[in-house]
Scaffold this active site. Structure first.
Site, PDB file in Angstrom:
ATOM      1  N   HIS B 119       0.846  -1.206   0.000  1.00 26.98           N
ATOM      2  CA  HIS B 119       0.000   0.000   0.000  1.00 26.98           C
ATOM      3  C   HIS B 119       0.880   1.254   0.000  1.00 26.98           C
ATOM      4  O   HIS B 119       0.637   2.194  -0.744  1.00 26.98           O
ATOM      5  CB  HIS B 119      -0.939   0.000   1.202  1.00 26.98           C
ATOM      6  CG  HIS B 119      -1.822  -1.215   1.262  1.00 26.98           C
ATOM      7  ND1 HIS B 119      -2.638  -1.496   2.325  1.00 26.98           N
ATOM      8  CD2 HIS B 119      -2.010  -2.233   0.383  1.00 26.98           C
ATOM      9  CE1 HIS B 119      -3.276  -2.627   2.092  1.00 26.98           C
ATOM     10  NE2 HIS B 119      -2.909  -3.096   0.934  1.00 26.98           N
ATOM     11  N   TYR B 123       1.190   4.460  -2.878  1.00 32.09           N
ATOM     12  CA  TYR B 123       1.056   5.922  -2.725  1.00 32.09           C
ATOM     13  C   TYR B 123       2.194   6.618  -3.462  1.00 32.09           C
ATOM     14  O   TYR B 123       2.001   7.659  -4.092  1.00 32.09           O
ATOM     15  CB  TYR B 123       1.040   6.331  -1.240  1.00 32.09           C
ATOM     16  CG  TYR B 123      -0.056   5.646  -0.465  1.00 32.09           C
ATOM     17  CD1 TYR B 123      -1.348   5.544  -0.994  1.00 32.09           C
ATOM     18  CD2 TYR B 123       0.168   5.050   0.762  1.00 32.09           C
ATOM     19  CE1 TYR B 123      -2.353   4.892  -0.321  1.00 32.09           C
ATOM     20  CE2 TYR B 123      -0.828   4.393   1.444  1.00 32.09           C
ATOM     21  CZ  TYR B 123      -2.097   4.305   0.897  1.00 32.09           C
ATOM     22  OH  TYR B 123      -3.080   3.642   1.568  1.00 32.09           O
ATOM     23  N   ASP B 238      -7.832  -5.383   0.963  1.00 36.25           N
ATOM     24  CA  ASP B 238      -6.845  -5.896   1.923  1.00 36.25           C
ATOM     25  C   ASP B 238      -7.194  -5.454   3.341  1.00 36.25           C
ATOM     26  O   ASP B 238      -7.128  -6.237   4.287  1.00 36.25           O
ATOM     27  CB  ASP B 238      -5.432  -5.391   1.583  1.00 36.25           C
ATOM     28  CG  ASP B 238      -4.910  -5.942   0.256  1.00 36.25           C
ATOM     29  OD1 ASP B 238      -5.413  -6.994  -0.191  1.00 36.25           O
ATOM     30  OD2 ASP B 238      -3.998  -5.315  -0.324  1.00 36.25           O
TER      31      ASP B 238
END
Lengths: 90, 376
Positions: B119, B123, B238
């Protein structure tokens, strides 16, 4: 083509009753009747549709991973095995 | 008790508690005390994805067309999400691995943390596409007061547990003075810190992401920033799984299905645990105010977002026996469901262009009643 399965009745706690189509999950049956219900994953892992099973029994179409209490079930991955009475969150 | 990376003592992981039993030695997954964690590992691995699989190039054009207030909303959310996943990419490993006693829970923790690092990487993928130099954005994460304030509350419970665990592992139980401050280390105290920490993590996974998710999907509803939305859907899927794991851990304790002392502690610290959740709700509402301080965006405003936080909080809190403290029973953002549905999550680049890809698919199931109006 499989044998036509028996249709069961799903009763909501506010006395609305709907017919369950044997090829649908409980969640799909509710949606077909335009009954709003909270859901996310539709695969039994997130628990967003977690509802109370007040009467009757359900079968899981997939192994549920989400946490469910003893009196709860997941409409997204279950089919009724008889008439059921449930309480849902909208 | 000194930590060892391979405990030579023969242990039976089927009777160990989740935490603070014997350290794990053999990583074996053929048997589990709590099979749910093995199932979560399998599921999480089946979700594997890479940010680069999602084409975000069109987002750059979309971003230029956003109003200043919308840019503020979009970028602020990315900053906050970057913070959350920076914490989550390392903290479960550092806080929980040294005190875990079950191989399936140990591997779940590592798998969970690993996905948080994916994750974080996404970004960077998103920001690199939007800005030639994303450094000012990253730098602001540790300078922005609104983000810093919440970072403190998120990391506090982890840091407390990690520090007390370090004292326990190096000095053992007792009163230890470090830099003039006396710390009492007992197993009970360690378990209390663990319980509060797990509640804080649960609140994080349960609601802290959802204000920014809502904003992302509100842009996508207007067919803007769709590459970003695709990535956030994968992240949301997730996070749903991570939340399921913390709910299971908390309920195993609360219901006395693991360590009986943790059941006592859960009862003793019930109010404190609830306060952690309520503070997270308040902070998310404050965040919503900050996001919209320069103006709202089409389809979303501060009030609706605050209602959504309360709606989600009711649902998440009832899952861990905290009841439903907020007076809201219908979902104020029903379209969120569509974005959080895993059926709609696709990563193929050619599909990210088309938000309605699934609509045109063929239903291959044929039943007898489909021939009902068919005459020969």
């Amino acid at each position: 083509m499989s044998e036509p399965q028996k249709q069961y009745v799903i009763t909501l706690s506010d006395h609305i009753s709907i017919q369950h189509d044997p090829k649908d999950t409980v969640l799909e049956s509710l949606e077909k009747q335009n009954i709003d219900i909270h859901y996310h994953c539709r695969e039994g892992f997130c628990g967003a549709c977690r509802s109370k099973l007040l009467e009757g029994e359900v079968d899981y179409t997939t192994d549920p991973l989400a946490f469910i209490d003893d009196d709860e079930f997941l409409p997204c991955c279950t089919k009724p095995v008889g008439d059921i009475k449930i309480k849902i969150e909208q | 008790m000194k930590y060892t990376t391979f405990n030579p003592k023969r242990t039976n992981p089927l009777v160990e508690p989740m935490f603070f039993g014997n350290p794990v030695n053999v990583a074996r997954y053929d048997q589990q005390k709590h099979p749910i964690f093995e199932k979560l590992i399998e599921k999480q691995i089946s979700f594997f994805w890479r940010p680069e699989e999602v084409d975000v190039s069109k987002d750059r054009v979309d971003f230029q067309s956003l109003s200043e207030s919308e840019k503020h909303i979009f970028i602020s959310n990315l900053k906050y999400q970057t913070l959350l996943d920076s914490v989550q990419g390392r903290s479960p490993n550092i806080a929980f691995l040294p005190i875990l006693s079950l191989p399936e829970l140990e591997t779940w923790t590592e798998t969970w943390s690993f996905f948080e690092t994916i994750h974080s990487r996404s970004y960077t993928h998103i920001l690199r596409n939007l800005f030639a130099d994303p450094s000012p954005i990253f730098d602001d994460i540790v300078a922005n007061e609104h983000i810093k304030k919440r970072a403190g509350d998120i990391s506090k419970y982890y840091d407390d547990l990690i520090f007390l665990t370090q004292l326990w592992q190096t000095q053992g139980e007792g009163v230890h003075t470090i830099d003039g401050v006396a710390y009492t280390v007992t197993m009970r105290e360690l378990k209390k810190k663990l319980f509060l920490c797990m509640n804080s993590v649960n609140a994080l996974e349960a609601i802290r992401f959802y204000v920014s998710f809502a904003c992302t999907f509100a842009f996508a509803e207007r067919e803007l920033m769709e590459g970003n939305s695709k990535i956030i859907r994968l992240i949301a899927r997730d996070e749903n799984l991570h939340l399921t794991s913390t709910q299971h851990i908390l309920n195993l304790w609360i219901k006395g299905k693991d360590d009986p002392e943790m059941a006592e502690i859960a009862e003793e610290l019930k109010d404190e645990a609830k306060a952690i959740f309520m503070l997270a709700v308040d902070q998310e509402k404050e965040w919503a105010s900050y996001l919209f301080e320069q103006g709202s965006m089409i389809g979303l405003n501060k009030d609706i977002l605050c209602q959504y936080v309360e709606y989600i909080a009711n649902h998440r809190m009832s899952a861990i026996g905290m009841g439903q403290p907020f007076d809201i029973s219908t979902n104020p953002l029903p379209w969120m469901n569509n974005y959080l549905n895993s059926d709609n999550v696709q990563v193929a680049p050619q599909e990210s262009e088309i938000s309605s890809y699934l609509v045109g698919q063929i239903d291959s199931e044929v039943n007898a009643d489909d021939f009902g109006d068919f005459d020969l």
